[in-house]
Design a protein around this motif. Structure first.
Motif, PDB file in Angstrom:
ATOM      1  N   UNK A 227      55.058   3.019 -59.231  1.00 12.63           N
ATOM      2  CA  UNK A 227      54.446   4.344 -59.164  1.00 12.63           C
ATOM      3  C   UNK A 227      53.066   4.223 -59.813  1.00 12.63           C
ATOM      4  N   UNK A 228      52.044   4.135 -58.971  1.00 14.53           N
ATOM      5  CA  UNK A 228      50.719   3.735 -59.443  1.00 14.53           C
ATOM      6  C   UNK A 228      49.754   4.917 -59.427  1.00 14.53           C
ATOM      7  N   UNK A 229      49.115   5.145 -60.548  1.00 16.63           N
ATOM      8  CA  UNK A 229      48.020   6.110 -60.627  1.00 16.63           C
ATOM      9  C   UNK A 229      46.720   5.349 -60.370  1.00 16.63           C
ATOM     10  N   UNK A 230      45.887   5.872 -59.477  1.00 16.53           N
ATOM     11  CA  UNK A 230      44.642   5.200 -59.120  1.00 16.53           C
ATOM     12  C   UNK A 230      43.476   5.957 -59.747  1.00 16.53           C
ATOM     13  N   UNK A 231      42.610   5.213 -60.448  1.00  9.53           N
ATOM     14  CA  UNK A 231      41.499   5.815 -61.183  1.00  9.53           C
ATOM     15  C   UNK A 231      40.161   5.287 -60.643  1.00  9.53           C
ATOM     16  N   UNK A 232      39.146   6.117 -60.798  1.00 11.76           N
ATOM     17  CA  UNK A 232      37.794   5.700 -60.449  1.00 11.76           C
ATOM     18  C   UNK A 232      37.217   4.844 -61.569  1.00 11.76           C
TER      19      UNK A 232
ATOM     20  N   UNK B 245      51.100   9.644 -52.312  1.00 11.19           N
ATOM     21  CA  UNK B 245      51.822  10.876 -52.619  1.00 11.19           C
ATOM     22  C   UNK B 245      50.904  11.987 -53.128  1.00 11.19           C
ATOM     23  N   UNK B 246      49.656  11.621 -53.482  1.00 13.05           N
ATOM     24  CA  UNK B 246      48.745  12.644 -54.008  1.00 13.05           C
ATOM     25  C   UNK B 246      47.297  12.222 -53.774  1.00 13.05           C
ATOM     26  N   UNK B 247      46.520  13.128 -53.223  1.00 14.77           N
ATOM     27  CA  UNK B 247      45.073  12.933 -53.051  1.00 14.77           C
ATOM     28  C   UNK B 247      44.383  14.007 -53.889  1.00 14.77           C
ATOM     29  N   UNK B 248      43.583  13.579 -54.852  1.00 15.69           N
ATOM     30  CA  UNK B 248      43.088  14.522 -55.858  1.00 15.69           C
ATOM     31  C   UNK B 248      41.660  14.964 -55.591  1.00 15.69           C
ATOM     32  N   UNK B 249      40.812  14.095 -55.021  1.00 14.53           N
ATOM     33  CA  UNK B 249      39.416  14.471 -54.777  1.00 14.53           C
ATOM     34  C   UNK B 249      39.133  14.458 -53.281  1.00 14.53           C
ATOM     35  N   UNK B 250      38.131  15.229 -52.889  1.00 18.40           N
ATOM     36  CA  UNK B 250      37.714  15.318 -51.493  1.00 18.40           C
ATOM     37  C   UNK B 250      36.250  14.915 -51.354  1.00 18.40           C
ATOM     38  N   UNK B 251      35.824  14.806 -50.143  1.00 22.31           N
ATOM     39  CA  UNK B 251      34.445  14.434 -49.851  1.00 22.31           C
ATOM     40  C   UNK B 251      33.480  15.462 -50.459  1.00 22.31           C
ATOM     41  N   UNK B 252      32.412  14.944 -51.091  1.00 22.80           N
ATOM     42  CA  UNK B 252      31.408  15.808 -51.711  1.00 22.80           C
ATOM     43  C   UNK B 252      31.658  16.059 -53.188  1.00 22.80           C
ATOM     44  N   UNK B 253      32.813  15.664 -53.694  1.00 23.64           N
ATOM     45  CA  UNK B 253      33.085  15.869 -55.116  1.00 23.64           C
ATOM     46  C   UNK B 253      32.546  14.703 -55.935  1.00 23.64           C
ATOM     47  N   UNK B 254      32.351  14.968 -57.239  1.00 17.55           N
ATOM     48  CA  UNK B 254      31.803  13.980 -58.162  1.00 17.55           C
ATOM     49  C   UNK B 254      32.955  13.288 -58.890  1.00 17.55           C
ATOM     50  N   UNK B 255      32.878  11.982 -59.004  1.00 21.45           N
ATOM     51  CA  UNK B 255      33.885  11.238 -59.768  1.00 21.45           C
ATOM     52  C   UNK B 255      33.215  10.572 -60.958  1.00 21.45           C
ATOM     53  N   UNK B 256      34.012  10.317 -61.974  1.00 21.94           N
ATOM     54  CA  UNK B 256      33.544   9.684 -63.203  1.00 21.94           C
ATOM     55  C   UNK B 256      34.462   8.505 -63.528  1.00 21.94           C
TER      56      UNK B 256
ATOM     57  N   UNK C  80      37.283   6.481 -65.080  1.00 17.72           N
ATOM     58  CA  UNK C  80      38.522   6.904 -65.728  1.00 17.72           C
ATOM     59  C   UNK C  80      39.143   8.149 -65.131  1.00 17.72           C
ATOM     60  N   UNK C  81      38.515   8.707 -64.107  1.00 17.96           N
ATOM     61  CA  UNK C  81      39.037   9.919 -63.464  1.00 17.96           C
ATOM     62  C   UNK C  81      40.141   9.540 -62.469  1.00 17.96           C
ATOM     63  N   UNK C  82      41.291  10.253 -62.533  1.00 14.37           N
ATOM     64  CA  UNK C  82      42.398   9.987 -61.611  1.00 14.37           C
ATOM     65  C   UNK C  82      42.076  10.578 -60.248  1.00 14.37           C
ATOM     66  N   UNK C  83      42.224   9.754 -59.211  1.00 15.17           N
ATOM     67  CA  UNK C  83      41.814  10.209 -57.879  1.00 15.17           C
ATOM     68  C   UNK C  83      42.969  10.211 -56.883  1.00 15.17           C
ATOM     69  N   UNK C  84      44.070   9.479 -57.149  1.00 16.25           N
ATOM     70  CA  UNK C  84      45.187   9.429 -56.193  1.00 16.25           C
ATOM     71  C   UNK C  84      46.424   8.861 -56.883  1.00 16.25           C
ATOM     72  N   UNK C  85      47.558   9.048 -56.214  1.00 16.83           N
ATOM     73  CA  UNK C  85      48.819   8.450 -56.664  1.00 16.83           C
ATOM     74  C   UNK C  85      49.479   7.773 -55.473  1.00 16.83           C
ATOM     75  N   UNK C  86      50.078   6.620 -55.732  1.00 12.72           N
ATOM     76  CA  UNK C  86      50.695   5.846 -54.660  1.00 12.72           C
ATOM     77  C   UNK C  86      52.009   5.256 -55.178  1.00 12.72           C
ATOM     78  N   UNK C  87      53.043   5.297 -54.335  1.00 12.16           N
ATOM     79  CA  UNK C  87      54.335   4.729 -54.717  1.00 12.16           C
ATOM     80  C   UNK C  87      54.734   3.644 -53.726  1.00 12.16           C
ATOM     81  N   UNK C  88      55.342   2.605 -54.271  1.00 13.89           N
ATOM     82  CA  UNK C  88      55.850   1.514 -53.445  1.00 13.89           C
ATOM     83  C   UNK C  88      57.348   1.720 -53.261  1.00 13.89           C
ATOM     84  N   UNK C  89      57.762   2.160 -52.066  1.00 11.57           N
ATOM     85  CA  UNK C  89      59.163   2.440 -51.779  1.00 11.57           C
ATOM     86  C   UNK C  89      59.845   1.314 -51.002  1.00 11.57           C
ATOM     87  N   UNK C  90      59.165   0.175 -50.862  1.00 12.21           N
ATOM     88  CA  UNK C  90      59.817  -0.950 -50.194  1.00 12.21           C
ATOM     89  C   UNK C  90      60.997  -1.444 -51.016  1.00 12.21           C
TER      90      UNK C  90
END
Length: 358
Positions: free
Chosen positions: A68-73, A174-185, A187-197
């Motif tokens: 269960x991976x949190x993806x950061x900028x 499982x989660x998309x946190x930012x959209x096009x046109x938004x500012x990222x910094x 350490x900012x969390x931008x998505x979540x991904x799970x490996x269900x294999x």
């Protein structure tokens, strides 16, 4: 003629004599037993048998993603393009977001040019030093500048690559946190991904159960969402410390099915069954006259029911393992025992006849 004064004395003597006579009669009368001990109580009894069993434990567990991976900028800038939606299946290294890279690309090109110049200077000074035209200290200074320029170029290249935000593992978004046109910094969390294999199945074992289960023990997992379907795996870890409820957390790892996949958060039934069978003395669960905490059974011997204290083991469906108190082949009462008392005479009734009467 009897005198009036002697009449009370005579009545007193007669009364005493009557009492003595009644007491003597009662003392010599044989004690009558309870009528229930005289008649034969009809009961159903079966033999305690030795059977081959395979130890198994069934508990409720929860399916969790193997990863269960949190993806950061790792960069700062404006999101120019989004290449991800919730539910997408992404391979490791896939680009999720593209961040404006104009500044980072410029810095990289500048660092790359500085490194190329420092590399040429280093080659020139190497040749001059071999001819004895420059001192060793001058050559070392040029070498140091080349190494610094190389480090700056590597950092600039890394910053440029960070403008492509990628997933480090394969899995489902499982989660998309930012959209096009938004500012990222950074350490900012931008998505979540799970490996269900693969799945992690978490469950809890009691003090009695944890003593018989070790890592590597085989497990079967079933879900109400997919009746009749089974996943197989093995216990991967067991906590060495009990929780507040005196249970031990355990975990099993197994490969998820592509035909009937389980999702993270689903409740499942975990069945832990040994690979080898063993012999155990078994009686029907209905033979218990007492509770499971204070187990007793009636054993029939020569037409008499005797109440015995037993040590009970595990339950296997409607059968109960006996550790002590009953020998193989002895008859235990399975029906009618609640009307019995220790030492009562009994008459065995065939089970089929009783069922036909019912």
């Amino acid at each position: 003629m009897i005198k009036p004064k002697k009449i009370p004395v005579i009545f007193l003597l007669l009364a005493v004599g009557s009492i003595v006579f009644w007491w003597y009669q009662q003392r010599n009368r044989p004690v009558e037993q309870d009528s229930s001990y005289q008649r034969e109580m009809p009961v159903i009894a079966v033999q305690a048998v030795v059977s081959a069993i395979r130890d198994s434990i069934a508990v409720t567990g929860t399916a969790e993603a193997f990863r269960d991976v949190e993806i950061f900028s790792e960069t700062r800038g404006l999101v120019r393009k989004v290449q991800v939606e919730v539910g997408d299946r992404k391979a490791a290294g896939a680009v999720l977001y593209i961040v404006d890279d104009e500044l980072q690309r410029t810095l990289f090109e500048k660092a790359e040019a500085s490194f190329e110049k420092a590399a040429l200077d280093n080659v020139r000074y190497e040749n001059l030093h071999r001819e004895g035209a420059v001192a060793l200290s001058a050559l070392e200074s040029v070498r140091l500048k080349r190494e610094e320029a190389e480090a700056d170029m590597i950092e600039a290249r890394r910053n440029l690559r960070n403008t492509r935000i990628k997933t480090p593992v394969s899995g489902t978004v499982t989660e998309k946190i930012v959209d096009e046109g938004e500012m990222v910094q950074p350490g900012m969390r931008v998505a979540n991904l799970v490996d269900l294999s693969r799945l992690r199945i978490t469950f809890f074992l009691s003090e009695k159960e944890v003593s018989t289960i070790l890592p590597g023990y085989p497990v079967r997992v079933i879900s109400d969402q997919h009746p009749g379907k089974t996943l197989k795996g093995r216990v991967s870890s067991i906590s060495g410390k009990a929780g507040m409820d005196r249970s031990y957390a355990a975990e099993a790892v197994l490969r998820n099915s592509t035909d009937f996949p389980l999702r993270a958060g689903m409740f499942v039934r975990v069945i832990l069954s040994g690979e080898e069978s063993r012999e155990a003395l078994m009686i029907p669960r209905t033979a218990l006259a007492g509770s499971i905490m204070n187990p007793e059974v009636y054993v029939v011997h020569k037409g008499v029911a005797r109440l015995r204290q037993i040590a009970a083991g595990k339950e296997y469906g409607d059968m109960l393992e006996i550790l002590q108190g009953v020998a193989a082949g002895e008859l235990v009462v399975t029906s009618g025992q609640h009307e019995l008392r220790d030492g009562m005479k009994v008459r065995l009734v065939p089970q089929k006849k009783t069922e036909s009467v019912r």
